[in-house]
Design a protein around this motif. Structure first.
Motif, PDB file in Angstrom:
ATOM      1  N   UNK A  31      17.337 -54.607  93.478  1.00 28.80           N
ATOM      2  CA  UNK A  31      17.391 -55.281  92.274  1.00 28.80           C
ATOM      3  C   UNK A  31      15.892 -55.444  91.445  1.00 28.80           C
ATOM      4  N   UNK A  32      14.932 -54.798  92.351  1.00 35.23           N
ATOM      5  CA  UNK A  32      13.481 -54.730  91.820  1.00 35.23           C
ATOM      6  C   UNK A  32      12.905 -56.269  91.919  1.00 35.23           C
ATOM      7  N   UNK A  33      13.236 -56.911  92.777  1.00 35.28           N
ATOM      8  CA  UNK A  33      12.902 -58.467  92.883  1.00 35.28           C
ATOM      9  C   UNK A  33      12.226 -58.867  94.419  1.00 35.28           C
ATOM     10  N   UNK A  34      11.681 -59.602  94.410  1.00 35.77           N
ATOM     11  CA  UNK A  34      10.876 -59.987  95.655  1.00 35.77           C
ATOM     12  C   UNK A  34      11.439 -61.445  96.073  1.00 35.77           C
ATOM     13  N   UNK A  35      11.573 -61.715  97.514  1.00 37.42           N
ATOM     14  CA  UNK A  35      11.983 -63.032  97.649  1.00 37.42           C
ATOM     15  C   UNK A  35      11.268 -64.220  97.033  1.00 37.42           C
ATOM     16  N   UNK A  36      11.920 -65.203  96.565  1.00 38.72           N
ATOM     17  CA  UNK A  36      11.179 -66.427  95.895  1.00 38.72           C
ATOM     18  C   UNK A  36      11.758 -66.278  94.292  1.00 38.72           C
ATOM     19  N   UNK A  60      11.217 -75.968  92.544  1.00 36.91           N
ATOM     20  CA  UNK A  60      11.018 -74.941  93.715  1.00 36.91           C
ATOM     21  C   UNK A  60      10.390 -75.829  94.906  1.00 36.91           C
ATOM     22  N   UNK A  61       9.687 -76.846  94.640  1.00 33.91           N
ATOM     23  CA  UNK A  61       8.918 -77.478  95.710  1.00 33.91           C
ATOM     24  C   UNK A  61       7.549 -76.670  96.083  1.00 33.91           C
ATOM     25  N   UNK A  62       7.069 -76.131  94.748  1.00 30.65           N
ATOM     26  CA  UNK A  62       5.737 -75.206  94.928  1.00 30.65           C
ATOM     27  C   UNK A  62       5.086 -75.973  93.750  1.00 30.65           C
ATOM     28  N   UNK A  63       3.716 -75.343  94.104  1.00 28.77           N
ATOM     29  CA  UNK A  63       2.506 -75.947  93.219  1.00 28.77           C
ATOM     30  C   UNK A  63       2.555 -74.932  91.812  1.00 28.77           C
ATOM     31  N   UNK A  64       2.428 -75.677  90.619  1.00 31.31           N
ATOM     32  CA  UNK A  64       2.473 -74.825  89.304  1.00 31.31           C
ATOM     33  C   UNK A  64       1.741 -73.627  89.387  1.00 31.31           C
ATOM     34  N   UNK A  65       0.366 -73.526  89.908  1.00 31.55           N
ATOM     35  CA  UNK A  65      -0.323 -72.111  89.961  1.00 31.55           C
ATOM     36  C   UNK A  65       0.788 -70.972  90.772  1.00 31.55           C
ATOM     37  N   UNK A  66       1.421 -71.470  91.786  1.00 30.04           N
ATOM     38  CA  UNK A  66       2.401 -70.450  92.658  1.00 30.04           C
ATOM     39  C   UNK A  66       3.382 -70.247  91.657  1.00 30.04           C
ATOM     40  N   UNK A  67       3.810 -70.899  90.940  1.00 31.47           N
ATOM     41  CA  UNK A  67       5.000 -70.738  89.918  1.00 31.47           C
ATOM     42  C   UNK A  67       4.359 -69.695  88.919  1.00 31.47           C
ATOM     43  N   UNK A  68       3.419 -69.952  88.433  1.00 28.05           N
ATOM     44  CA  UNK A  68       2.934 -69.224  87.187  1.00 28.05           C
ATOM     45  C   UNK A  68       2.530 -67.461  87.852  1.00 28.05           C
ATOM     46  N   UNK A  69       2.002 -67.538  89.108  1.00 27.64           N
ATOM     47  CA  UNK A  69       1.938 -66.136  89.608  1.00 27.64           C
ATOM     48  C   UNK A  69       2.891 -65.421  89.609  1.00 27.64           C
ATOM     49  N   UNK A  70       4.215 -66.184  90.215  1.00 27.89           N
ATOM     50  CA  UNK A  70       5.524 -65.463  90.092  1.00 27.89           C
ATOM     51  C   UNK A  70       6.065 -65.142  88.961  1.00 27.89           C
ATOM     52  N   UNK A  71       5.725 -66.007  87.838  1.00 22.20           N
ATOM     53  CA  UNK A  71       6.280 -65.590  86.705  1.00 22.20           C
ATOM     54  C   UNK A  71       5.597 -64.591  86.010  1.00 22.20           C
ATOM     55  N   UNK A  72       4.263 -64.379  86.382  1.00 20.79           N
ATOM     56  CA  UNK A  72       3.329 -63.237  85.880  1.00 20.79           C
ATOM     57  C   UNK A  72       3.842 -61.890  86.277  1.00 20.79           C
ATOM     58  N   UNK A  73       4.469 -62.079  87.655  1.00 18.00           N
ATOM     59  CA  UNK A  73       5.019 -60.827  88.006  1.00 18.00           C
ATOM     60  C   UNK A  73       6.359 -60.581  87.369  1.00 18.00           C
ATOM     61  N   UNK A  74       7.068 -61.435  86.715  1.00 10.66           N
ATOM     62  CA  UNK A  74       8.520 -61.222  86.523  1.00 10.66           C
ATOM     63  C   UNK A  74       8.344 -60.950  84.915  1.00 10.66           C
ATOM     64  N   UNK A  75       7.142 -61.528  84.388  1.00  8.72           N
ATOM     65  CA  UNK A  75       7.019 -61.258  82.858  1.00  8.72           C
ATOM     66  C   UNK A  75       6.847 -59.866  82.504  1.00  8.72           C
TER      67      UNK A  75
END
Length: 153
Positions: A31-36, A60-75
């Motif tokens: 699907x072009x995705x990574x776990x998480x 998600x139970x994670x820190x905001x910078x981690x969410x930001x990094x994940x979002x950057x990849x999805x963006x």
């Protein structure tokens, strides 16, 4: 618990965790995705109006910078858009695009396949027992993490 039993439990949990993540990773790659990323997209799909990065990270139970990094990849794939929060100009809401919403049923299908492949050969009663045991273990470990975080503060 005796030492040999403890080693067996640790081996089984470690092996299962690694294998589950590997199979999930392969299926999500289609699907072009990574776990998480799957969980993040799924959570956003549950909120029609989107969520702030802080809200998403908390869910998600994670820190905001981690969410930001994940979002950057999805963006890069344009799977969400950022919309201003009217009450707070410093905040933005992350809202899924239609393309991302079309991915959600495919993510859920991957999860269904994983569950079937991992536990489908067991009777309903054994599956229920396994899930209950894993949830109980998760609750006990979550308590330890919470206690450690409180001790650090």
């Amino acid at each position: 618990m005796e030492s040999e039993e403890a080693r067996r439990v640790n081996r089984a949990l470690n092996k299962m965790g690694k294998l589950y993540r590997e199979v999930k990773s392969r299926k999500l790659a289609e699907l072009g995705l990574h776990p998480g990323q799957d969980v993040l997209l799924w959570l956003l799909a549950q909120e029609e109006g989107g969520m702030t990065v802080s809200q998403l990270a908390a869910r998600l139970g994670i820190e905001p910078p981690t969410a930001t990094r994940t979002l950057a990849r999805l963006e890069k794939r344009e799977l969400f858009r950022r919309e201003p929060v009217p009450a707070d100009r410093r905040q933005v809401r992350v809202v899924l695009t239609q393309e991302a919403r079309r991915l959600v049923p495919r993510i859920e299908a991957v999860w269904d396949e994983l569950a079937e492949e991992a536990l489908g050969g067991l009777t309903r009663e054994r599956r229920e027992a396994v899930v209950e045991a894993l949830e109980d273990a998760g609750d006990r470990l979550r308590e330890q993490v919470a206690e450690a975080v409180l001790a650090e503060e």
